[in-house]
Scaffold this motif. Structure first.
Motif, mmCIF file in Angstrom:
data_model
loop_
_atom_site.group_PDB
_atom_site.id
_atom_site.type_symbol
_atom_site.label_atom_id
_atom_site.label_comp_id
_atom_site.label_asym_id
_atom_site.label_seq_id
_atom_site.Cartn_x
_atom_site.Cartn_y
_atom_site.Cartn_z
ATOM 1 N N LYS A 132 -58.628 41.154 18.603
ATOM 2 C CA LYS A 132 -58.733 42.314 17.650
ATOM 3 C C LYS A 132 -57.361 43.012 17.709
ATOM 4 C CE LYS A 132 -63.187 42.941 19.900
ATOM 5 N NZ LYS A 132 -64.074 43.595 20.806
ATOM 6 N N ASN A 133 -57.491 43.849 16.409
ATOM 7 C CA ASN A 133 -56.157 44.585 16.515
ATOM 8 C C ASN A 133 -55.656 45.364 17.188
ATOM 9 O OD1 ASN A 133 -58.147 46.497 16.153
ATOM 10 N ND2 ASN A 133 -57.365 47.481 14.130
ATOM 11 N N LYS A 134 -56.511 45.944 18.317
ATOM 12 C CA LYS A 134 -56.328 46.933 19.258
ATOM 13 C C LYS A 134 -55.587 46.100 20.567
ATOM 14 C CE LYS A 134 -58.983 50.881 18.311
ATOM 15 N NZ LYS A 134 -60.179 51.629 18.612
ATOM 16 N N GLU A 135 -56.180 44.736 20.706
ATOM 17 C CA GLU A 135 -55.700 43.856 21.455
ATOM 18 C C GLU A 135 -54.362 43.364 21.473
ATOM 19 O OE1 GLU A 135 -59.796 41.670 23.330
ATOM 20 O OE2 GLU A 135 -58.827 41.088 21.313
ATOM 21 N N ILE A 136 -54.098 43.214 19.927
ATOM 22 C CA ILE A 136 -52.752 42.883 19.812
ATOM 23 C C ILE A 136 -51.712 43.727 19.842
ATOM 24 C CG2 ILE A 136 -51.407 41.871 17.730
ATOM 25 C CD1 ILE A 136 -53.921 40.378 16.588
ATOM 26 N N LYS A 137 -52.142 45.105 19.358
ATOM 27 C CA LYS A 137 -51.135 46.231 19.453
ATOM 28 C C LYS A 137 -50.733 46.433 21.321
ATOM 29 C CE LYS A 137 -51.105 51.241 19.527
ATOM 30 N NZ LYS A 137 -51.631 52.545 19.142
ATOM 31 N N ASN A 138 -51.704 46.112 22.100
ATOM 32 C CA ASN A 138 -51.548 46.391 23.355
ATOM 33 C C ASN A 138 -50.656 45.299 24.050
ATOM 34 O OD1 ASN A 138 -53.150 48.646 23.666
ATOM 35 N ND2 ASN A 138 -54.928 47.498 24.341
ATOM 36 N N LEU A 139 -50.872 44.220 23.400
ATOM 37 C CA LEU A 139 -49.729 43.041 24.030
ATOM 38 C C LEU A 139 -48.411 43.345 23.465
ATOM 39 C CD1 LEU A 139 -49.581 40.076 24.856
ATOM 40 C CD2 LEU A 139 -49.584 39.368 22.435
ATOM 41 N N ILE A 140 -48.301 43.953 22.196
ATOM 42 C CA ILE A 140 -46.769 44.213 21.560
ATOM 43 C C ILE A 140 -46.278 45.327 22.744
ATOM 44 C CG2 ILE A 140 -45.618 45.497 19.943
ATOM 45 C CD1 ILE A 140 -47.790 43.901 17.866
ATOM 46 N N ARG A 141 -47.237 46.498 22.973
ATOM 47 C CA ARG A 141 -46.770 47.423 23.898
ATOM 48 C C ARG A 141 -46.133 46.948 25.295
ATOM 49 N NH1 ARG A 141 -50.066 51.607 25.598
ATOM 50 N NH2 ARG A 141 -51.908 50.469 25.371
ATOM 51 N N ASP A 195 -39.704 31.190 10.583
ATOM 52 C CA ASP A 195 -38.704 32.022 11.466
ATOM 53 C C ASP A 195 -39.463 32.871 12.546
ATOM 54 O OD1 ASP A 195 -36.420 31.240 10.109
ATOM 55 O OD2 ASP A 195 -36.679 32.743 8.661
ATOM 56 N N ILE A 196 -38.945 33.009 13.639
ATOM 57 C CA ILE A 196 -39.552 33.887 14.830
ATOM 58 C C ILE A 196 -39.244 35.412 14.250
ATOM 59 C CG2 ILE A 196 -39.328 34.605 16.854
ATOM 60 C CD1 ILE A 196 -40.457 31.844 16.910
ATOM 61 N N MET A 197 -40.329 36.120 14.270
ATOM 62 C CA MET A 197 -40.400 37.522 14.015
ATOM 63 C C MET A 197 -41.016 38.052 15.193
ATOM 64 S SD MET A 197 -41.802 39.733 10.864
ATOM 65 C CE MET A 197 -43.749 39.700 11.408
ATOM 66 N N LYS A 198 -40.041 38.870 16.010
ATOM 67 C CA LYS A 198 -40.328 39.751 16.983
ATOM 68 C C LYS A 198 -40.876 41.039 16.592
ATOM 69 C CE LYS A 198 -37.110 37.637 20.324
ATOM 70 N NZ LYS A 198 -35.865 37.759 21.339
ATOM 71 N N ILE A 199 -41.906 41.381 17.285
ATOM 72 C CA ILE A 199 -42.670 42.614 16.794
ATOM 73 C C ILE A 199 -42.575 43.699 18.086
ATOM 74 C CG2 ILE A 199 -44.756 43.733 16.054
ATOM 75 C CD1 ILE A 199 -45.508 41.085 15.228
ATOM 76 N N TYR A 200 -42.070 44.787 17.801
ATOM 77 C CA TYR A 200 -41.581 45.834 18.798
ATOM 78 C C TYR A 200 -42.787 46.980 18.675
ATOM 79 C CZ TYR A 200 -37.128 43.839 20.099
ATOM 80 O OH TYR A 200 -36.008 42.920 20.697
ATOM 81 N N GLU A 201 -43.393 47.263 17.661
ATOM 82 C CA GLU A 201 -44.318 48.453 17.586
ATOM 83 C C GLU A 201 -45.153 48.013 16.258
ATOM 84 O OE1 GLU A 201 -43.773 53.168 16.064
ATOM 85 O OE2 GLU A 201 -41.985 52.023 16.718
ATOM 86 N N ALA A 202 -46.254 48.496 16.770
ATOM 87 C CA ALA A 202 -47.584 48.405 15.634
ATOM 88 C C ALA A 202 -48.683 49.423 15.985
ATOM 89 C CB ALA A 202 -48.084 46.909 15.856
ATOM 90 N N GLU A 203 -49.417 49.509 14.933
ATOM 91 C CA GLU A 203 -50.355 50.508 14.939
ATOM 92 C C GLU A 203 -51.696 49.773 14.488
ATOM 93 O OE1 GLU A 203 -51.717 54.333 12.426
ATOM 94 O OE2 GLU A 203 -49.690 53.822 12.640
ATOM 95 N N ALA A 204 -52.914 49.966 15.246
ATOM 96 C CA ALA A 204 -54.122 49.338 14.875
ATOM 97 C C ALA A 204 -54.877 50.463 13.913
ATOM 98 C CB ALA A 204 -55.048 49.443 16.098
ATOM 99 N N ILE A 205 -55.189 49.743 12.673
ATOM 100 C CA ILE A 205 -55.882 50.411 11.688
ATOM 101 C C ILE A 205 -57.286 49.951 11.810
ATOM 102 C CG2 ILE A 205 -55.740 51.220 9.283
ATOM 103 C CD1 ILE A 205 -52.785 50.396 9.066
ATOM 104 N N ILE A 227 -47.814 46.566 11.235
ATOM 105 C CA ILE A 227 -46.385 46.324 11.972
ATOM 106 C C ILE A 227 -45.397 47.203 11.438
ATOM 107 C CG2 ILE A 227 -44.539 44.523 12.385
ATOM 108 C CD1 ILE A 227 -46.839 42.440 11.729
ATOM 109 N N LYS A 228 -44.721 47.872 12.472
ATOM 110 C CA LYS A 228 -44.049 49.119 12.198
ATOM 111 C C LYS A 228 -42.380 48.722 12.582
ATOM 112 C CE LYS A 228 -45.928 53.209 12.636
ATOM 113 N NZ LYS A 228 -46.235 54.313 13.445
#
Length: 311
Positions: free
Chosen positions: A216-225, A240-250, A282-283
């Motif tokens: 779920k989008n919220k589970e992925i957001k929590n992993l990122i946080r 290519d590896i894309m690291k993700i530092y911040e995201a929002e669940a919509i 992804i922000k």
């Protein structure tokens, strides 16, 4: 006061500073110097660096439970307290029995939840709305000792591991001082942990950081946080590896059936990606050789295409 401090990472430094200020420290035990960074230069632990600033004797046993010399040194010091903050080694009963008032551990969770090496990360990854610090009397188990004092903090939905870490490392120092003072005044009744309610927070690795877009989008957001600023959640964009530092669940319905991980749109607000439930915006990202940038900054000079499936 005759206090021995055992700790290793930066999290333990505010506690060491506060204990030096309030009571003085007789000796410090920390992990051996180890290679660090890309150059693999041998580096001291943050706790050792702080101890040296204050001229405090430092001991660095490889494994204290097997180090007869270290145990004998502790017996000679004959401390009132041994204070342990993220030392990174299990203390044998022979050491636990040395100090007059016992071995006091600061653990960054509300025990018995999140025993183990990475309690702050896992509290956020699991979407907890509250956590904190616990001081406890150590026993031979892993974070199983009787609890002394607790402090609780709310975790808001956007708070990262790094932000909560900074709160708890400062709070923990204050909680340790309160704990010692209350023990000396005989104002604490140790509380047994309810082992049936315990959970475990295992050590992190880079495998944990790979995003599963079927979640779920919220589970992925929590992993990122929970993995910001380390080890940082990641996915692959065209190999290519894309690291993700911040995201929002919509919470938006995807009318057309999309594959989890598929990029739906790219714009100044971010990259919209289909997940197992809902959309993730992804922000803030980082590609190899670059620095972390907002998506708005990145797409000024680079292209991210709609329809690509992140893996």
């Amino acid at each position: 006061m005759n206090i021995v401090f055992m700790g290793t990472p930066e999290f333990a430094v505010p506690s060491l500073k506060k204990l030096i200020e309030e009571f003085g420290i007789t000796a410090v035990f920390t992990q051996p110097d180890r290679p660090k960074g890309r150059g693999k230069k041998i580096a001291m632990s943050p706790v050792k660096e702080e101890a040296i600033k204050h001229g405090i004797p430092v001991y660095q046993p490889l494994k204290i439970k097997n180090d007869i010399e270290s145990i004998e040194n502790l017996k000679k010091i004959n401390p009132d307290f041994i204070i342990v903050v993220a030392f990174g080694q299990i203390l044998p009963k022979e050491v636990l029995d040395i100090p007059k008032y016992g071995c006091i551990n600061l653990h960054a969770s509300l025990l018995p939840k999140y025993r183990g090496a990475a309690p702050i990360n896992w509290a956020i990854i699991n979407g907890e709305t509250e956590s904190g610090n616990t001081t406890m009397l150590m026993d031979v188990g892993l974070d199983t000792g009787d609890m002394l004092l607790k402090s609780k903090y709310e975790i808001n939905e956007n708070m990262t591991y790094g932000e909560f870490y900074d709160i708890l490392k400062q709070d923990g120092a204050e909680l340790l001082i309160q704990t010692i003072k209350k023990i000396l005044k005989n104002e604490i009744i140790p509380e047994k942990q309810d082992h049936s309610k315990s959970t475990y927070a295992p050590m992190l690795n880079k495998e944990i950081a790979k995003i599963n877009w079927a979640l779920k989008n919220k589970e992925i957001k929590n992993l990122i946080r929970g993995l910001n600023p380390w080890p940082v959640a990641y996915t692959q964009y065209n190999g290519d590896i894309m690291k993700i530092y911040e995201a929002e669940a919509i919470d938006a319905n995807i009318n057309i059936k999309k594959i989890p991980g598929q990029i739906l749109s790219v714009g100044k607000k971010g990259i919209e990606v289909a997940t197992g439930e809902g959309i993730l915006l992804i922000k803030k990202i980082q590609f190899p050789g670059g620095k972390p940038l907002s998506v708005e900054e990145y797409i000024r000079g680079n292209i991210i295409k709609d329809g690509v499936i992140l893996t």
